[in-house]
Scaffold this motif. Sequence first.
Motif, PDB file in Angstrom:
ATOM      1  N   ILE A  62       0.775  -1.478  -0.118  1.00  0.00           N
ATOM      2  CA  ILE A  62      -0.447  -0.344  -0.404  1.00  0.00           C
ATOM      3  C   ILE A  62       0.748   0.867  -0.237  1.00  0.00           C
ATOM      4  CG2 ILE A  62      -1.782   1.463   1.352  1.00  0.00           C
ATOM      5  CD1 ILE A  62      -2.932  -1.047   2.129  1.00  0.00           C
ATOM      6  N   VAL A  63       1.949   1.458   0.897  1.00  0.00           N
ATOM      7  CA  VAL A  63       2.876   2.449   0.564  1.00  0.00           C
ATOM      8  C   VAL A  63       3.379   2.192  -0.132  1.00  0.00           C
ATOM      9  CG1 VAL A  63       4.810   2.799   2.370  1.00  0.00           C
ATOM     10  CG2 VAL A  63       3.728   2.031   3.462  1.00  0.00           C
ATOM     11  N   ALA A  64       3.354   1.403  -1.183  1.00  0.00           N
ATOM     12  CA  ALA A  64       4.590   1.446  -2.313  1.00  0.00           C
ATOM     13  C   ALA A  64       3.518   2.090  -3.388  1.00  0.00           C
ATOM     14  CB  ALA A  64       4.876   0.238  -2.869  1.00  0.00           C
ATOM     15  N   ILE A  65       1.975   1.670  -3.353  1.00  0.00           N
ATOM     16  CA  ILE A  65       1.208   2.429  -4.502  1.00  0.00           C
ATOM     17  C   ILE A  65       0.964   3.667  -4.088  1.00  0.00           C
ATOM     18  CG2 ILE A  65      -1.157   2.557  -5.084  1.00  0.00           C
ATOM     19  CD1 ILE A  65      -1.191  -0.874  -4.444  1.00  0.00           C
ATOM     20  N   VAL A  66       0.834   3.943  -3.003  1.00  0.00           N
ATOM     21  CA  VAL A  66       0.661   5.432  -2.462  1.00  0.00           C
ATOM     22  C   VAL A  66       1.836   6.252  -3.057  1.00  0.00           C
ATOM     23  CG1 VAL A  66       0.489   7.707  -1.091  1.00  0.00           C
ATOM     24  CG2 VAL A  66      -1.555   5.423  -0.639  1.00  0.00           C
ATOM     25  N   CYS A  67       3.042   5.706  -3.453  1.00  0.00           N
ATOM     26  CA  CYS A  67       3.746   6.505  -3.125  1.00  0.00           C
ATOM     27  C   CYS A  67       4.289   6.532  -5.170  1.00  0.00           C
ATOM     28  CB  CYS A  67       5.666   6.013  -3.005  1.00  0.00           C
ATOM     29  SG  CYS A  67       6.019   6.348  -0.840  1.00  0.00           S
ATOM     30  N   ILE A  68       4.194   5.627  -5.374  1.00  0.00           N
ATOM     31  CA  ILE A  68       4.448   4.944  -6.974  1.00  0.00           C
ATOM     32  C   ILE A  68       2.981   6.750  -7.564  1.00  0.00           C
ATOM     33  CG2 ILE A  68       4.111   3.939  -9.243  1.00  0.00           C
ATOM     34  CD1 ILE A  68       5.067   1.614  -7.254  1.00  0.00           C
ATOM     35  N   THR A  69       2.148   6.496  -7.388  1.00  0.00           N
ATOM     36  CA  THR A  69       1.164   7.088  -6.987  1.00  0.00           C
ATOM     37  C   THR A  69       1.451   8.376  -7.167  1.00  0.00           C
ATOM     38  OG1 THR A  69      -1.035   5.624  -7.136  1.00  0.00           O
ATOM     39  CG2 THR A  69      -2.047   7.946  -7.067  1.00  0.00           C
ATOM     40  N   GLY A  70       2.059   8.987  -6.646  1.00  0.00           N
ATOM     41  CA  GLY A  70       2.784  10.584  -5.455  1.00  0.00           C
ATOM     42  C   GLY A  70       3.827  10.900  -7.409  1.00  0.00           C
ATOM     43  N   LEU A 133      -3.691   3.717   7.956  1.00  0.00           N
ATOM     44  CA  LEU A 133      -3.699   2.826   6.899  1.00  0.00           C
ATOM     45  C   LEU A 133      -3.690   1.333   7.837  1.00  0.00           C
ATOM     46  CD1 LEU A 133      -0.669   2.395   5.161  1.00  0.00           C
ATOM     47  CD2 LEU A 133       0.357   2.928   7.605  1.00  0.00           C
ATOM     48  N   ASN A 134      -3.354   1.029   8.860  1.00  0.00           N
ATOM     49  CA  ASN A 134      -3.600  -0.300   9.541  1.00  0.00           C
ATOM     50  C   ASN A 134      -4.720  -0.618   9.465  1.00  0.00           C
ATOM     51  OD1 ASN A 134      -0.779  -0.088   9.791  1.00  0.00           O
ATOM     52  ND2 ASN A 134      -1.293   0.645  12.431  1.00  0.00           N
ATOM     53  N   ASP A 135      -5.738   0.265   9.297  1.00  0.00           N
ATOM     54  CA  ASP A 135      -6.935  -0.343   9.593  1.00  0.00           C
ATOM     55  C   ASP A 135      -7.926  -0.393   8.579  1.00  0.00           C
ATOM     56  OD1 ASP A 135      -6.703  -1.701  12.509  1.00  0.00           O
ATOM     57  OD2 ASP A 135      -8.185  -0.178  13.298  1.00  0.00           O
ATOM     58  N   ALA A 327      -6.000   5.155  -7.982  1.00  0.00           N
ATOM     59  CA  ALA A 327      -6.193   6.694  -7.778  1.00  0.00           C
ATOM     60  C   ALA A 327      -7.440   7.204  -6.299  1.00  0.00           C
ATOM     61  CB  ALA A 327      -7.779   6.941  -9.087  1.00  0.00           C
ATOM     62  N   VAL A 328      -7.611   6.542  -5.944  1.00  0.00           N
ATOM     63  CA  VAL A 328      -8.551   6.441  -4.166  1.00  0.00           C
ATOM     64  C   VAL A 328      -7.957   6.127  -3.017  1.00  0.00           C
ATOM     65  CG1 VAL A 328     -10.780   5.769  -2.771  1.00  0.00           C
ATOM     66  CG2 VAL A 328     -10.134   5.623  -5.417  1.00  0.00           C
ATOM     67  N   LEU A 329      -6.777   4.984  -3.741  1.00  0.00           N
ATOM     68  CA  LEU A 329      -6.325   4.981  -1.352  1.00  0.00           C
ATOM     69  C   LEU A 329      -5.438   5.837  -1.189  1.00  0.00           C
ATOM     70  CD1 LEU A 329      -4.496   1.721  -1.976  1.00  0.00           C
ATOM     71  CD2 LEU A 329      -6.787   2.189  -0.707  1.00  0.00           C
ATOM     72  N   PRO A 330      -4.311   6.850  -1.867  1.00  0.00           N
ATOM     73  CA  PRO A 330      -3.875   8.520  -1.844  1.00  0.00           C
ATOM     74  C   PRO A 330      -4.833   9.254  -1.065  1.00  0.00           C
ATOM     75  CG  PRO A 330      -2.821   6.985  -4.091  1.00  0.00           C
ATOM     76  CD  PRO A 330      -4.063   6.616  -3.871  1.00  0.00           C
ATOM     77  N   VAL A 331      -6.178   9.262  -1.909  1.00  0.00           N
ATOM     78  CA  VAL A 331      -7.378  10.824  -1.324  1.00  0.00           C
ATOM     79  C   VAL A 331      -7.436  10.062  -0.307  1.00  0.00           C
ATOM     80  CG1 VAL A 331      -9.274  11.264  -2.012  1.00  0.00           C
ATOM     81  CG2 VAL A 331      -7.718  10.812  -3.916  1.00  0.00           C
ATOM     82  N   VAL A 332      -8.033   8.417   0.094  1.00  0.00           N
ATOM     83  CA  VAL A 332      -8.356   8.543   1.242  1.00  0.00           C
ATOM     84  C   VAL A 332      -7.435   8.530   2.620  1.00  0.00           C
ATOM     85  CG1 VAL A 332      -9.070   6.869   2.861  1.00  0.00           C
ATOM     86  CG2 VAL A 332      -9.631   6.529   0.617  1.00  0.00           C
ATOM     87  N   MET A 333      -6.066   8.175   2.262  1.00  0.00           N
ATOM     88  CA  MET A 333      -5.192   8.385   2.961  1.00  0.00           C
ATOM     89  C   MET A 333      -4.406   9.685   3.671  1.00  0.00           C
ATOM     90  SD  MET A 333      -2.698   6.725   5.117  1.00  0.00           S
ATOM     91  CE  MET A 333      -1.727   7.485   5.848  1.00  0.00           C
ATOM     92  N   ALA A 334      -4.534  10.849   2.439  1.00  0.00           N
ATOM     93  CA  ALA A 334      -4.620  11.958   2.616  1.00  0.00           C
ATOM     94  C   ALA A 334      -5.744  13.021   3.358  1.00  0.00           C
ATOM     95  CB  ALA A 334      -5.155  12.461   1.003  1.00  0.00           C
ATOM     96  N   VAL A 335      -7.429  12.287   2.366  1.00  0.00           N
ATOM     97  CA  VAL A 335      -8.125  13.117   3.552  1.00  0.00           C
ATOM     98  C   VAL A 335      -8.452  12.812   4.559  1.00  0.00           C
ATOM     99  CG1 VAL A 335     -11.009  13.464   3.103  1.00  0.00           C
ATOM    100  CG2 VAL A 335      -9.656  13.348   1.125  1.00  0.00           C
TER     101      VAL A 335
END
Length: 456
Positions: A62-70, A133-135, A327-335
């Motif tokens: 998940i961390v890799a996906i969010v970082c790659i997206t950014g 991140l965890n839940d 598209a969605v995981l980074p937004v969920v993490m931020a918001v």
Amino acid sequence: MTESTMTPRSTLQTWFAFIVPSLIGIFLFMTPVAVGEAMTIPIAVMAKWLQAQLAHFMKDMIVAIVCITGIMSLVVKLLRPQALLKITIIKHLFDVSWIWLITRLVGMVFIVLTFNGVGPEAIHSENTGALVLNDLLPVLFCVFILAGLLLPLLLNFGLLEMVGTLLTKVMRPLFGVPGRSAVNCVASWLGDGSVGILMTARQYEDKHYTQREAAIIGTTFSAVSITFCLVVIGQVKLEHLFAPFYLTVCAAGFVAAIIVPRLPPLRFKKDIYVDGSDHNEDSEAVPKGKGLLSHSLDIALTKAKTAPSIKGTVKEGLYNALDMVFAVLPVVMAVGTFALIIAEHTPVFQYLGTPFVPYLELLNVAEAEKAAQTIVVGFADMFIPSILAAGSIESDTTRFIVAAMSVTQLIYMSEVGALLLGSKIPVNLWELFLIFILRTLVTLPVIVFMAKWLVG
């Protein structure tokens, strides 16, 4: 009857294409199954199984996906590499507006700090970034993968066309939406609200819903699952009242679904499709001389006849899954993290809840001031009101009211709100907050009435 309407019915292959994928889709997304003492749907069971299998390296992925997206979004935005932009999936995933680029970069910063446990504690604490991140993200990741791959079974082979035609005379007059939206509601109700939003977003992009319809369905019919309702009522120590609790949630949700779409901002959404074309008002009309069931089957079989091949369906499913995950995981993490930081470390939601004290007192709710503090905090996360109520409110009736309210408010930024903002459904943050407040104002009298009647 013309030859064109008879052709789909005369082909055994067309019937097979309609029935088999649709039955599989119904089983996966809409069939309740018992898991222990809880009821859920097979897709949710599969998501939990996948989460267990990937548990050891889930967070790393998940961390890799969010970082790659950014990083990729930043590269595409600043450098405009033509070789990459020629690849459709790359352009679709990473060529975004400045506001979404900033959101993705914020999500990347939050997830890196949280994963490594560094930086301000307000960002990575167990009640803010670590909670997301965890839940939350592992559950969403697995749901996105499976729903993305398997949703075409439910969407592409005629089931929604048939259900939509059959239920239009119910859904359109009551709620102002197509009959097919009933399927979204059932999938959310039995499984998870995120599934309903993903279905809505996909159908909006495919021009099955107008802007107004997609906004109404996404904010009204992405209902909270039965399973989560059990968790919420358990948190306030009222498990023995689950039956009246769920009856209350359904009654309040029904009332909100009738009233809120008729108020701004949903009322003023345009009845145009995602590409700006006008709504086809005749699309749901039953031709003269045909019965409703006959017409619904004709539409379904016509859809099945033009459905993609197995290869095309798999390709579309993979495309959907990648779209959801990146598209969605980074937004969920931020918001989600930002909203939880505000809820945990500022008195903003307490101040915003103060105007509700007279309203609760008017409704004769015991411990109104404590209950008011839980109202607006539900915009950050649906579970927080029940946590606060369990620790501070003594009245069983008031805890019951707070728990039911938190579920029927529906829009919370740690998941549903972030998913809506991350999709192409035309709603912004201010509109979501206004809808959240309207749902609260509309549902509270119903909830209080039911609570006093059923709980005492």
